[in-house]
Enzyme design. Structure first.
Site, PDB file in Angstrom:
ATOM      1  N   CYS A  12      -9.446   3.379   3.887  1.00 20.00           N
ATOM      2  CA  CYS A  12     -10.336   3.815   4.961  1.00 20.00           C
ATOM      3  C   CYS A  12     -11.357   2.736   5.297  1.00 20.00           C
ATOM      4  CB  CYS A  12     -11.039   5.109   4.565  1.00 20.00           C
ATOM      5  SG  CYS A  12     -12.221   5.637   5.806  1.00 20.00           S
ATOM      6  N   CYS A  33     -14.847   4.034   6.100  1.00 22.68           N
ATOM      7  CA  CYS A  33     -15.662   4.452   4.942  1.00 22.68           C
ATOM      8  C   CYS A  33     -16.159   3.240   4.168  1.00 22.68           C
ATOM      9  CB  CYS A  33     -14.844   5.293   3.960  1.00 22.68           C
ATOM     10  SG  CYS A  33     -13.726   6.433   4.694  1.00 22.68           S
ATOM     11  N   ASP A  34     -15.301   2.243   3.981  1.00 22.18           N
ATOM     12  CA  ASP A  34     -15.596   1.197   3.003  1.00 22.18           C
ATOM     13  C   ASP A  34     -15.830  -0.191   3.593  1.00 22.18           C
ATOM     14  OD1 ASP A  34     -15.300   3.089   1.004  1.00 22.18           O
ATOM     15  OD2 ASP A  34     -13.130   2.797   0.916  1.00 22.18           O
TER      16      ASP A  34
END
Ligand code: NDP
Length: 314
Positions: free
Chosen positions: A139, A142-143
């Protein structure tokens, strides 16, 4: 409620993406008193998405998590009983419609709407597993933040990979896009975006041999499938964007599925092969997989459930 008690509900919804919440909005408004279990990732895949620009009604786009928060509020407003918890097994034998939540709590439902969605696929390399969370991620939204100013690689050639590559390019110094063929599957507009981003380098015919690094990602070993040449590329982050698999394992003993595990529904409806059990959203759709199509089938599932109850005089 202790684990020997069986709770009876009229309409049980499993999953909390656009399909599940839309089913809940319709079922609640129809008086079905739906109980919705959110599953492992409340809000579903849109919680790990950045801007959603193609959901009608938002001319300026909307953040995925904000949109899912709105879905949840709308479902709650009409009385949906929204709960944390994961459906861990089911029993559909002999006309039963039982669902076990968190291995402890049993629910018997007159209708069940499955909206469990799909999850990211992984390459299956031991190094990918070992370094997951230490530089390996599925992701970018997200990261990606953790790799600002650094070099990263992303694998995949679909719309997700393109979207995530352009997202990473805004944060990172350089993005290597590893594509196993000599062409992309992504839509032309997404491909153009990637090709026109100066700090994305596309490596065609390239497969990942290994992700290198002891405690964190340090490089990726890439094999050119045409020449057999191996090359180590120094990176700090390795992003996997190679598609999704439907979250349908617990239903396998009872529901008809295709070879990839997508639940098969009767054409033009959300009915499965088990009476009173309906499926909507990505768990039954390997073609469109959009938030808006998931929401559409969620609406269908609630209407199908309502009509089923009426037909049974329930
Ligand atoms: P897709 O299934 O479309 O693409 C997966 C990609 O991963 C393919 O290019 C495939 O390569 C590659 N791949 C699969 N396995 C491997 C492997 N082992 N090694 C290397 N590469 C691999 O998945 P997406 O998640 O990209 O998209 C899913 C759906 O969601 C699509 O319908 C897409 O259009 C849609 N979507 C739409 C968006 C939007 O409109 N904004 C954004 C994101 C997704 P190959 O081509 O060689 O098989």
């Amino acid at each position: 409620m202790d684990n020997t008690t069986i709770e009876k509900v009229q309409c049980l919804i499993i999953g909390s993406g656009p399909a599940g919440y839309t089913a809940a909005i319709y079922a609640a408004r129809a008086g079905l008193k739906p109980v919705l279990y959110q599953g492992l990732q409340p809000g579903g895949q849109l919680m790990i998405t950045n801007d959603v620009e193609n959901f009608p009604g938002y001319p300026d786009g909307i953040m995925g998590p904000t949109m899912m928060d709105d879905f949840q509020k709308q479902a709650a407003r009409f009385g949906t009983d929204i709960r944390f918890g994961l459906a861990t097994s089911v029993d559909f034998s002999n006309s039963a419609r039982k669902v076990i939540i968190d291995d402890t709590h049993t629910i018997e439902a007159e209708t069940i709407i499955i909206s469990t969605g799909a999850s990211a696929k992984w390459l299956g390399l031991p190094s990918e597993k070992r370094l997951n969370g230490f530089g390996v991620s599925a992701c970018a939204v997200c990261d990606g933040f953790f790799y600002r100013g650094l070099d990263v690689a992303i694998i995949g050639a679909g719309d997700t990979a393109c979207e995530e590559a352009t997202y990473l390019a805004k944060i990172c110094n350089k993005v290597y896009m590893l594509i196993r063929k000599d062409q992309m599957r992504a839509s032309v507009i997404m491909q153009e975006k990637v090709k026109n981003t100066p700090n994305i380098e596309i490596l065609w015919n390239s497969e990942t041999e290994e992700i290198l690094g002891e405690h964190a990602v340090e490089a990726v070993r890439v094999k050119n499938v045409k020449t057999g040449e191996l090359k180590d590329i120094a990176i700090k982050g390795f992003f996997v964007a190679i598609g999704h698999q439907p979250n349908s394992d617990i239903f396998k003993p009872y529901l008809e599925m295709d070879d990839s595990g997508y639940i098969i529904t009767e054409k033009g409806s959300t009915r499965t092969n088990v009476e009173g059990v309906f499926a909507c959203g990505d768990v039954q759709d390997n073609i469109y997989r959009q938030a808006v199509t998931a929401a559409g089938t969620g609406c269908m599932a609630a209407l199908d459930a309502e009509r089923y109850l009426v037909s049974k005089g329930l």
